[in-house]
Design a protein around this motif. Structure first.
Motif, PDB file in Angstrom:
ATOM      1  N   SER A 283       3.212  12.602   0.726  1.00  0.00           N
ATOM      2  CA  SER A 283       3.487  11.598   1.746  1.00  0.00           C
ATOM      3  C   SER A 283       2.355  11.550   2.786  1.00  0.00           C
ATOM      4  O   SER A 283       1.901  10.475   3.180  1.00  0.00           O
ATOM      5  N   GLY A 284       1.900  12.720   3.192  1.00  0.00           N
ATOM      6  CA  GLY A 284       0.785  12.782   4.153  1.00  0.00           C
ATOM      7  C   GLY A 284      -0.466  12.129   3.593  1.00  0.00           C
ATOM      8  O   GLY A 284      -1.186  11.419   4.292  1.00  0.00           O
ATOM      9  N   GLY A 285      -0.707  12.347   2.305  1.00  0.00           N
ATOM     10  CA  GLY A 285      -1.872  11.750   1.645  1.00  0.00           C
ATOM     11  C   GLY A 285      -1.786  10.236   1.620  1.00  0.00           C
ATOM     12  O   GLY A 285      -2.785   9.534   1.814  1.00  0.00           O
ATOM     13  N   VAL A 286      -0.591   9.722   1.396  1.00  0.00           N
ATOM     14  CA  VAL A 286      -0.392   8.263   1.387  1.00  0.00           C
ATOM     15  C   VAL A 286      -0.689   7.700   2.780  1.00  0.00           C
ATOM     16  O   VAL A 286      -1.446   6.731   2.930  1.00  0.00           O
ATOM     17  N   GLY A 287      -0.132   8.328   3.808  1.00  0.00           N
ATOM     18  CA  GLY A 287      -0.362   7.869   5.182  1.00  0.00           C
ATOM     19  C   GLY A 287      -1.850   7.865   5.525  1.00  0.00           C
ATOM     20  O   GLY A 287      -2.376   6.899   6.085  1.00  0.00           O
ATOM     21  N   GLN A 288      -2.503   8.956   5.131  1.00  0.00           N
ATOM     22  CA  GLN A 288      -3.940   9.107   5.392  1.00  0.00           C
ATOM     23  C   GLN A 288      -4.741   8.052   4.636  1.00  0.00           C
ATOM     24  O   GLN A 288      -5.617   7.388   5.206  1.00  0.00           O
ATOM     25  N   GLY A 289      -4.442   7.868   3.361  1.00  0.00           N
ATOM     26  CA  GLY A 289      -5.183   6.914   2.528  1.00  0.00           C
ATOM     27  C   GLY A 289      -5.035   5.484   3.023  1.00  0.00           C
ATOM     28  O   GLY A 289      -6.017   4.737   3.111  1.00  0.00           O
ATOM     29  N   TYR A 290      -3.819   5.101   3.368  1.00  0.00           N
ATOM     30  CA  TYR A 290      -3.577   3.716   3.810  1.00  0.00           C
ATOM     31  C   TYR A 290      -4.208   3.455   5.171  1.00  0.00           C
ATOM     32  O   TYR A 290      -4.638   2.334   5.456  1.00  0.00           O
ATOM     33  N   THR A 291      -4.267   4.488   6.013  1.00  0.00           N
ATOM     34  CA  THR A 291      -4.872   4.310   7.336  1.00  0.00           C
ATOM     35  C   THR A 291      -6.397   4.292   7.227  1.00  0.00           C
ATOM     36  O   THR A 291      -7.040   3.349   7.687  1.00  0.00           O
ATOM     37  N   GLN A 292      -6.955   5.312   6.565  1.00  0.00           N
ATOM     38  CA  GLN A 292      -8.428   5.398   6.427  1.00  0.00           C
ATOM     39  C   GLN A 292      -9.004   4.197   5.682  1.00  0.00           C
ATOM     40  O   GLN A 292     -10.111   3.764   5.959  1.00  0.00           O
ATOM     41  N   GLY A 293      -8.272   3.699   4.695  1.00  0.00           N
ATOM     42  CA  GLY A 293      -8.792   2.639   3.841  1.00  0.00           C
ATOM     43  C   GLY A 293      -8.550   1.242   4.372  1.00  0.00           C
ATOM     44  O   GLY A 293      -8.837   0.266   3.697  1.00  0.00           O
ATOM     45  N   TYR A 294      -7.973   1.122   5.574  1.00  0.00           N
ATOM     46  CA  TYR A 294      -7.624  -0.198   6.123  1.00  0.00           C
ATOM     47  C   TYR A 294      -6.771  -0.970   5.134  1.00  0.00           C
ATOM     48  O   TYR A 294      -6.973  -2.155   4.890  1.00  0.00           O
ATOM     49  N   LEU A 295      -5.832  -0.266   4.524  1.00  0.00           N
ATOM     50  CA  LEU A 295      -4.913  -0.902   3.581  1.00  0.00           C
ATOM     51  C   LEU A 295      -3.706  -1.414   4.359  1.00  0.00           C
ATOM     52  O   LEU A 295      -3.366  -0.868   5.405  1.00  0.00           O
ATOM     53  N   ARG A 296      -3.047  -2.444   3.825  1.00  0.00           N
ATOM     54  CA  ARG A 296      -1.894  -2.987   4.547  1.00  0.00           C
ATOM     55  C   ARG A 296      -0.691  -2.057   4.406  1.00  0.00           C
ATOM     56  O   ARG A 296      -0.410  -1.573   3.312  1.00  0.00           O
ATOM     57  N   LYS A 297      -0.042  -1.825   5.534  1.00  0.00           N
ATOM     58  CA  LYS A 297       1.150  -0.986   5.537  1.00  0.00           C
ATOM     59  C   LYS A 297       2.352  -1.907   5.432  1.00  0.00           C
ATOM     60  O   LYS A 297       2.614  -2.698   6.335  1.00  0.00           O
ATOM     61  N   SER A 298       3.097  -1.779   4.331  1.00  0.00           N
ATOM     62  CA  SER A 298       4.159  -2.748   4.058  1.00  0.00           C
ATOM     63  C   SER A 298       5.560  -2.147   4.049  1.00  0.00           C
ATOM     64  O   SER A 298       6.516  -2.862   3.781  1.00  0.00           O
ATOM     65  N   MET A 299       5.685  -0.853   4.322  1.00  0.00           N
ATOM     66  CA  MET A 299       7.017  -0.244   4.223  1.00  0.00           C
ATOM     67  C   MET A 299       7.809  -0.435   5.513  1.00  0.00           C
ATOM     68  O   MET A 299       7.300  -0.194   6.608  1.00  0.00           O
ATOM     69  N   VAL A 300       9.073  -0.847   5.369  1.00  0.00           N
ATOM     70  CA  VAL A 300       9.964  -0.931   6.526  1.00  0.00           C
ATOM     71  C   VAL A 300      11.056   0.135   6.393  1.00  0.00           C
ATOM     72  O   VAL A 300      11.422   0.521   5.279  1.00  0.00           O
ATOM     73  N   ASN A 301      11.544   0.601   7.558  1.00  0.00           N
ATOM     74  CA  ASN A 301      12.440   1.760   7.543  1.00  0.00           C
ATOM     75  C   ASN A 301      13.800   1.463   6.928  1.00  0.00           C
ATOM     76  O   ASN A 301      14.208   2.054   5.937  1.00  0.00           O
ATOM     77  N   GLN A 302      14.520   0.533   7.524  1.00  0.00           N
ATOM     78  CA  GLN A 302      15.894   0.282   7.121  1.00  0.00           C
ATOM     79  C   GLN A 302      15.887  -1.032   6.358  1.00  0.00           C
ATOM     80  O   GLN A 302      15.461  -2.045   6.894  1.00  0.00           O
ATOM     81  N   PRO A 303      16.342  -1.042   5.100  1.00  0.00           N
ATOM     82  CA  PRO A 303      16.067  -2.216   4.269  1.00  0.00           C
ATOM     83  C   PRO A 303      16.846  -3.480   4.616  1.00  0.00           C
ATOM     84  O   PRO A 303      16.391  -4.578   4.313  1.00  0.00           O
ATOM     85  N   PHE A 304      18.042  -3.378   5.230  1.00  0.00           N
ATOM     86  CA  PHE A 304      18.822  -4.612   5.387  1.00  0.00           C
ATOM     87  C   PHE A 304      19.131  -4.996   6.823  1.00  0.00           C
ATOM     88  O   PHE A 304      19.798  -5.986   7.059  1.00  0.00           O
ATOM     89  N   SER A 305      18.655  -4.222   7.824  1.00  0.00           N
ATOM     90  CA  SER A 305      18.890  -4.673   9.190  1.00  0.00           C
ATOM     91  C   SER A 305      17.638  -4.576  10.054  1.00  0.00           C
ATOM     92  O   SER A 305      16.964  -5.566  10.273  1.00  0.00           O
ATOM     93  N   GLU A 306      17.266  -3.371  10.470  1.00  0.00           N
ATOM     94  CA  GLU A 306      16.156  -3.266  11.426  1.00  0.00           C
ATOM     95  C   GLU A 306      14.811  -3.682  10.813  1.00  0.00           C
ATOM     96  O   GLU A 306      14.028  -4.366  11.431  1.00  0.00           O
ATOM     97  N   ARG A 307      14.547  -3.231   9.596  1.00  0.00           N
ATOM     98  CA  ARG A 307      13.298  -3.552   8.891  1.00  0.00           C
ATOM     99  C   ARG A 307      12.057  -3.356   9.764  1.00  0.00           C
ATOM    100  O   ARG A 307      11.195  -4.235   9.849  1.00  0.00           O
ATOM    101  N   LYS A 308      11.963  -2.203  10.404  1.00  0.00           N
ATOM    102  CA  LYS A 308      10.804  -1.908  11.249  1.00  0.00           C
ATOM    103  C   LYS A 308       9.737  -1.237  10.390  1.00  0.00           C
ATOM    104  O   LYS A 308      10.040  -0.329   9.610  1.00  0.00           O
TER     105      LYS A 308
END
Lengths: 186, 287
Positions: B100-125
């Motif tokens: 999980s840490g590697g994913v966070g690091q890779g997506y941040t360092q690589g300027y990749l789009r972060k598309s995951m939202v926390n709660q799937p059917f209400s908050e979607r943050k």
């Protein structure tokens, strides 16, 4: 097939000339919006609030770009699936929206609304975000910054490649294309 | 008598680093077999619009790699397959946290789009770093860890289907279900597609097989001739639908059909479809 250069906002004459299947190169200003931004725009219209950008005559591009590297205008910026916006689109067309850029087919309601309000639906190539980003010369967040990739951005585009998918005459590129090459009865 | 097992130690930090690299490379570099299939399709496609779209897709891969730009702005959910050798021992940290840490690091360092939202059917943050990844772990013989990163875009993922067919529907039932699903998906999943099929097992087993089938190089048929024949027939039928590149019409609706089959219950015939767009990204590393 030679692509036709066009300017946006679209004028009436251009809208009349565009037919499904015509490749175009778009130059001018577009506003980005996808699911979350659409939801807010519709709520704002319901409350009769002023929208964060002038909708009348304008073009919405369904995209959520990847972040820009330092010194660059934008990251990758290809279209997302338009069908998810179908529930919001007729309302925006009635408020003056004149064109959309996305990917994939639209609902019967949206196609009817395009004819009624004399507006155009373009598709750009899904999954060609790196290439399409080369046609984006300027990007500024104008609303809903908290939505991150889903914020509304004003983009200046030059010769942005797209294809007319639905025109004001009821023609549909997807139906036409499939009919021409279909062997399967289905 | 006790025999001391030979255990190889692998540091959590090295796993995280490998994952971070894989997430970026997968997003910047199109797989070679996909690029070759696109070039072949461009030559064969009779539709002028379809041909031009294929040309731009090939061009897109060139631009993405040259500029370290994501091939597609949808940099996907990070699906991670882990093959953990039973004689490998992760030290200095937790395996899942490292991934999980590697994913966070890779997506941040690589300027990749972060598309995951926390709660799937209400908050979607938005979680801000594209975590959590979806991790599938398998214990295998050996003392290595193999990591495969498959960033999965939502346009194609949203078209996924599962059918619990009646066993009597058999091969024909599978073909009807798959051809209809591709027809109904039309332009939405960004054709030309790679169709991953999981046949047999249970509902969730079939779905996982369908996703894993996407990892096979394009054009490599299933080693079982009966399954390979099913793949070939499905590919021909799908390309007869006329959908074409991005749905504009043409003969290139799919680049490949990859099917996997497993034993199932006497009462079951599960068939899972995982749609993959032309932007088929995956990279792997072995530690």
């Amino acid at each position: 097939m030679e692509a036709v250069p066009i300017n946006i906002p679209l004028d009436r004459k251009t809208i009349k000339e565009l037919t499904a299947g015509t490749p175009v190169l778009i130059s001018g200003t577009v506003y980005t919006a996808r699911d979350a931004a659409h939801k807010r725009l519709i709520e704002a219209l319901k409350r009769r609030e002023t929208l964060p950008f002038p909708l009348k005559g304008q073009t919405i591009y369904y995209t959520g770009p990847s972040p820009a590297r330092p010194g660059r205008v934008i990251g990758s910026a290809g279209p997302t699936t338009s069908g998810r916006m179908d529930i919001y689109t007729p309302r925006l067309l009635s408020a003056g929206l004149k064109a959309m850029i996305g990917k994939g087919q639209r609902s019967a309601e949206v196609r009817a609304a395009l004819q009624k309000y004399k507006a155009i639906y373009f598709i750009a190539i899904g999954g060609a975000g790196a290439l399409l980003a080369q046609a984006i010369k300027k990007a500024t967040v104008v609303a809903y910054d908290d939505l991150g990739p889903e914020a509304v951005r004003e983009l200046t585009v030059e010769n942005f490649p797209a294809i007319v998918a639905n025109d004001i005459y009821g023609n549909d590129l997807f139906e036409q294309g499939r009919a021409q090459y279909r062997k399967e009865k289905g | 008598m006790l025999i001391a097992a030979k255990v190889r130690e692998i540091r959590a930090k090295d796993i995280a680093e490998a994952v971070a690299q894989l997430c970026q490379r997968a997003n910047f570099e199109l797989e070679e077999s996909v690029l070759a299939a696109l070039k072949q399709a461009q030559q064969n496609e009779p539709s002028p619009l379809g041909k031009e779209i294929l040309r731009q897709l090939i061009d897109n891969a060139r631009v993405a790699e040259a500029k370290n730009l994501p091939l597609c702005q949808d940099c996907g959910s990070a699906v991670i397959f882990l093959e953990v050798g039973q004689d490998a021992h992760v030290i200095d940290g937790d395996l899942n946290e490292a991934v999980s840490g590697g994913v966070g690091q890779g997506y941040t360092q690589g300027y990749l789009r972060k598309s995951m939202v926390n709660q799937p059917f209400s908050e979607r943050k938005n979680t801000g770093d594209n975590t959590p990844p979806i991790i599938h772990t398998e214990i295998v013989p050996g003392d290595h860890i193999r990591i495969i990163c498959l960033p999965k875009g939502a346009g194609s993922e949203n078209m996924s289907r599962l059918a619990m067919l009646r066993p009597g529907e058999g091969r024909e039932g599978i073909i009807d279900f798959v051809v209809r699903a591709v027809d109904e998906a039309g332009a939405n999943p960004c054709p030309p597609l790679i169709i991953g099929l999981g046949i047999g097992a249970t509902s969730e087993g079939a779905m996982l097989l369908a996703k894993k089938a996407l990892l096979r190089p394009i054009g490599q048929p299933n080693p079982d001739p009966e399954i390979a024949a099913l793949e070939a027939e499905l590919l021909a039928r799908i390309n007869g639908l006329g959908i074409g590149p991005m749905g504009v019409g043409g003969v290139t609706t799919a680049l490949a059909v990859h099917a996997e089959a497993r034993p199932t219950h006497i009462a079951c015939l599960p068939v899972a479809i995982n749609f993959q767009c032309h932007c088929a990204r995956h990279k792997e590393a072995r530690l």
